[in-house]
Design a protein around this motif. Sequence first.
Motif, PDB file in Angstrom:
ATOM      1  N   GLY A   1       0.832  -1.197   0.000  1.00  0.00           N
ATOM      2  CA  GLY A   1       0.000   0.000   0.000  1.00  0.00           C
ATOM      3  C   GLY A   1       0.865   1.245   0.000  1.00  0.00           C
ATOM      4  O   GLY A   1       2.042   1.221  -0.372  1.00  0.00           O
TER       5      GLY A   1
ATOM      6  N   MET B   1       1.630   2.898   2.718  1.00  0.00           N
ATOM      7  CA  MET B   1       2.387   3.064   3.964  1.00  0.00           C
ATOM      8  C   MET B   1       3.859   2.658   3.893  1.00  0.00           C
ATOM      9  O   MET B   1       4.701   3.349   4.492  1.00  0.00           O
TER      10      MET B   1
ATOM     11  N   SER C   1       6.232  -7.288  -1.234  1.00  0.00           N
ATOM     12  CA  SER C   1       5.200  -6.306  -0.885  1.00  0.00           C
ATOM     13  C   SER C   1       3.815  -6.933  -0.982  1.00  0.00           C
ATOM     14  O   SER C   1       2.981  -6.542  -1.789  1.00  0.00           O
TER      15      SER C   1
ATOM     16  N   MET D   1       0.209  -7.795   0.046  1.00  0.00           N
ATOM     17  CA  MET D   1      -0.973  -7.432   0.839  1.00  0.00           C
ATOM     18  C   MET D   1      -1.400  -8.643   1.668  1.00  0.00           C
ATOM     19  O   MET D   1      -1.489  -9.756   1.152  1.00  0.00           O
TER      20      MET D   1
ATOM     21  N   SER E   1      -5.291  -4.204   2.555  1.00  0.00           N
ATOM     22  CA  SER E   1      -4.496  -5.322   3.078  1.00  0.00           C
ATOM     23  C   SER E   1      -5.247  -6.031   4.200  1.00  0.00           C
ATOM     24  O   SER E   1      -5.236  -7.259   4.289  1.00  0.00           O
TER      25      SER E   1
ATOM     26  N   SER F   1      -2.720   3.972  -2.568  1.00  0.00           N
ATOM     27  CA  SER F   1      -1.441   3.898  -3.290  1.00  0.00           C
ATOM     28  C   SER F   1      -1.661   3.731  -4.783  1.00  0.00           C
ATOM     29  O   SER F   1      -1.185   4.537  -5.596  1.00  0.00           O
TER      30      SER F   1
HETATM   31  C1  LIG Z   1      -1.523  -9.611  -2.727  1.00  0.00           C
HETATM   32  C2  LIG Z   1      -1.368  -8.318  -3.443  1.00  0.00           C
HETATM   33  N1  LIG Z   1      -2.242  -7.982  -4.413  1.00  0.00           N
HETATM   34  C3  LIG Z   1      -2.110  -6.809  -5.066  1.00  0.00           C
HETATM   35  C4  LIG Z   1      -1.098  -5.956  -4.793  1.00  0.00           C
HETATM   36  C5  LIG Z   1      -0.983  -4.622  -5.548  1.00  0.00           C
HETATM   37  N2  LIG Z   1      -1.267  -3.525  -4.605  1.00  0.00           N
HETATM   38  C6  LIG Z   1      -0.268  -2.862  -4.012  1.00  0.00           C
HETATM   39  S1  LIG Z   1      -0.809  -1.753  -2.916  1.00  0.00           S
HETATM   40  C7  LIG Z   1      -2.427  -2.119  -3.216  1.00  0.00           C
HETATM   41  C8  LIG Z   1      -3.528  -1.439  -2.466  1.00  0.00           C
HETATM   42  C9  LIG Z   1      -3.367  -1.518  -0.972  1.00  0.00           C
HETATM   43  O1  LIG Z   1      -4.503  -0.966  -0.346  1.00  0.00           O
HETATM   44  P1  LIG Z   1      -4.493  -0.606   1.182  1.00  0.00           P
HETATM   45  O2  LIG Z   1      -3.992  -1.749   1.976  1.00  0.00           O
HETATM   46  O3  LIG Z   1      -5.817  -0.060   1.544  1.00  0.00           O
HETATM   47  O4  LIG Z   1      -3.375   0.513   1.303  1.00  0.00           O
HETATM   48  P2  LIG Z   1      -3.418   2.000   0.705  1.00  0.00           P
HETATM   49  O5  LIG Z   1      -2.924   1.896  -0.703  1.00  0.00           O
HETATM   50  O6  LIG Z   1      -4.799   2.510   0.788  1.00  0.00           O
HETATM   51  O7  LIG Z   1      -2.447   2.745   1.550  1.00  0.00           O
HETATM   52  C10 LIG Z   1      -2.510  -3.099  -4.203  1.00  0.00           C
HETATM   53  C11 LIG Z   1      -3.785  -3.624  -4.736  1.00  0.00           C
HETATM   54  C12 LIG Z   1      -0.188  -6.355  -3.783  1.00  0.00           C
HETATM   55  N3  LIG Z   1       0.867  -5.626  -3.446  1.00  0.00           N
HETATM   56  N4  LIG Z   1      -0.363  -7.515  -3.115  1.00  0.00           N
END
Ligand SMILES: Cc1ncc(C[n+]2csc(CCOP(=O)(O)OP(=O)(O)O)c2C)c(N)n1
Length: 618
Positions: free
Chosen positions: A410, A412, A435, A437, A464, A494
């Motif tokens: 994400g 962070m 990285s 999630m 996540s 992100s």
């Molecule tokens: C398992 C997985 N699927 C997809 C991704 C691609 N990806 C990276 S960050 C993200 C979004 C994360 O959302 P959130 O946890 O709400 O964090 P935010 O971006 O809002 O800070 C995605 C889909 C990943 N890193 N890991």
Amino acid sequence: MTTAQALVAFLAEQQVERDGARAPLLAGVLGIFGHGNVAGVGQALQQHGGLRFVLPRNEQAMVHTAVAYARHRNRLQTWACTSSIGPGATNMVTGAALATINRLPVLLLPGDVFASRRVNPALQQLELPGAPDASVNDAFRPVSRFFDRINRPDQLGPSLLEAVRVLTDQAETGAVTLALPQDVQAEAHDYPRELFERRVWRIPRPVPDPAAVADLAALVRAARRPLIVAGGGVIYSEATAALRALADATGIPVAETQAGKGAMPYDHPGALGALGATGTRAANLVARDADLVIAVGTRMGDFTTASRTAFQDPGLRLASLNVAAYDAHKLGALALVGDARAGLVALAAALAGHRVEAAHAERAARLNREWDAEVGRLYAGEAGPPTQAQVIGAVNDSAEPRDVVVCAAGSMPGDLHKLWRTRDPKGYHVEYGYSCMGYEIAGGLGVKLAAPEREVYVLVGDGSYLMMPSEIVTAVQEDAKLVIVLVDNRGFASIGALSRSLGTDGFGTLYRHRRDGSLGTDSADSHAYLPVDLAANAESLGARVIRAVTVDELRDALRVARDETRTTVIAVAADRYEGVPSYDSWWDVPVAETAESAGVRAARRDYEAARAAGRDYL
Ligand SMILES: Cc1ncc(C[n+]2csc(CCOP(=O)(O)OP(=O)(O)O)c2C)c(N)n1
Ligand SMILES: [Mg+2]
């Protein structure tokens, strides 16, 4: 003994030793039983009774827990993970990839279909026509550093020795997979007694070739603007004191990768902090002009090198000290193959009496102070609903120096890389090789199991969290207290920001109702948000939950959470659009070469201009 009984008896006797300190290789076994392991490995674990057994809630998560434990213990100790066949096994494939990419040891024991083929197809068997020897476990091959399938009980011994050799080899380590057909697990065999004797696997500190050290020392003496890049290997090798001694003696400034963050305390005058795409202005400015880059214990991934744009000096020389020859030779570097601590000590000896030009060290110290003022500015923010930087600031202020922050995906990780003030080499645990999630809570549990005396702060985004909140239940079960700060910004802040920066307006990154056939974009505000209450979800899993709206409430909640003995989730909403900027850096995400949208076409022009700065470093 059955194959499974022999396996468990062997594993319980494996120990590791480094610098004279000895410990068991395995902290225990994490496992989810099904017909593919309950009667084999499950029976053996119960009968043996000498290995701690932990029941997690998801097989992917249990691998994360094991890997996080191994990372906190500097790759000297880990867990075994036992699963059933089929979906239980393939759930571990993501965890295996994460382990291998991060160079972290984990032993995976997926159940497998009948070796005898007596009942084919067994429940959950793949049945690939034309390949009767294939099973879903073949998916582990490319993500494992060692893979074997034990088709006969007498194959076990040699395979176990090789599995543990790879697990404990600092250059080769990663996921080690032994697929265990369910019939073979239960089959008995007369194993030789020697297999079960105690074995101590010594972790050596190989010293790099003296000629390579001398070459590097000559490069340092000739350089005017050298820079050290500290990666995870510095921490795993327990080389942070040696690094600091070298930096103090020579005045060479140090920048850090994600895995290497914490190698230097944030307030050391030679500490430039995070390097690369998620880097500080301090590190990125010094990297741009560096005429010598000394990488230590790093894979030199795209975030570290800012997609090969970070180092721009035309006369740049690169050197790389790494226990893995593969990593040491990357980017055409002068390779020093060996242990980080041994190599840094040897380099310091070869550089005795040498100091960089005063102006270089003074510039680093000034940039360090300026950067810390920027961190202070972002931590302070304004009153009202918190920005993510304020959330990070509040957690950092509340944490003791030895506490650990855990994160993985994400927006962070990038903000933490820039803004977290690390005061202890083990205080920062952001998984940014894969990285992944969903790593956050499961990984936080692994850290807490490895370091019960430290407070563990898990920072997790709503996206996540939704992928894997399940291990809150395991943390409650194990009395492993976590402080989980759940930052809700209604979806993917992100990837939403990335999408906007590339001309696609946040498409598909918001958690909203479908309307007129579409989920909407950032500029369309006609879509209602979803009525999801993640705090209520956390409460239902057994955590204490505190909801915080303002920064002051967040600070109060963090105080309460410190005094609490139970796993506590602090739910806080943060602004989707109040991001921390990028500081003089870039990340290569290719934009469509042709598109109908003017925004995408403009992003493509910017992309081509930025990419032109890329270098090959050969
Ligand atoms: C398992 C997985 N699927 C997809 C991704 C691609 N990806 C990276 S960050 C993200 C979004 C994360 O959302 P959130 O946890 O709400 O964090 P935010 O971006 O809002 O800070 C995605 C889909 C990943 N890193 N890991
Ligand atoms: Mg989010």
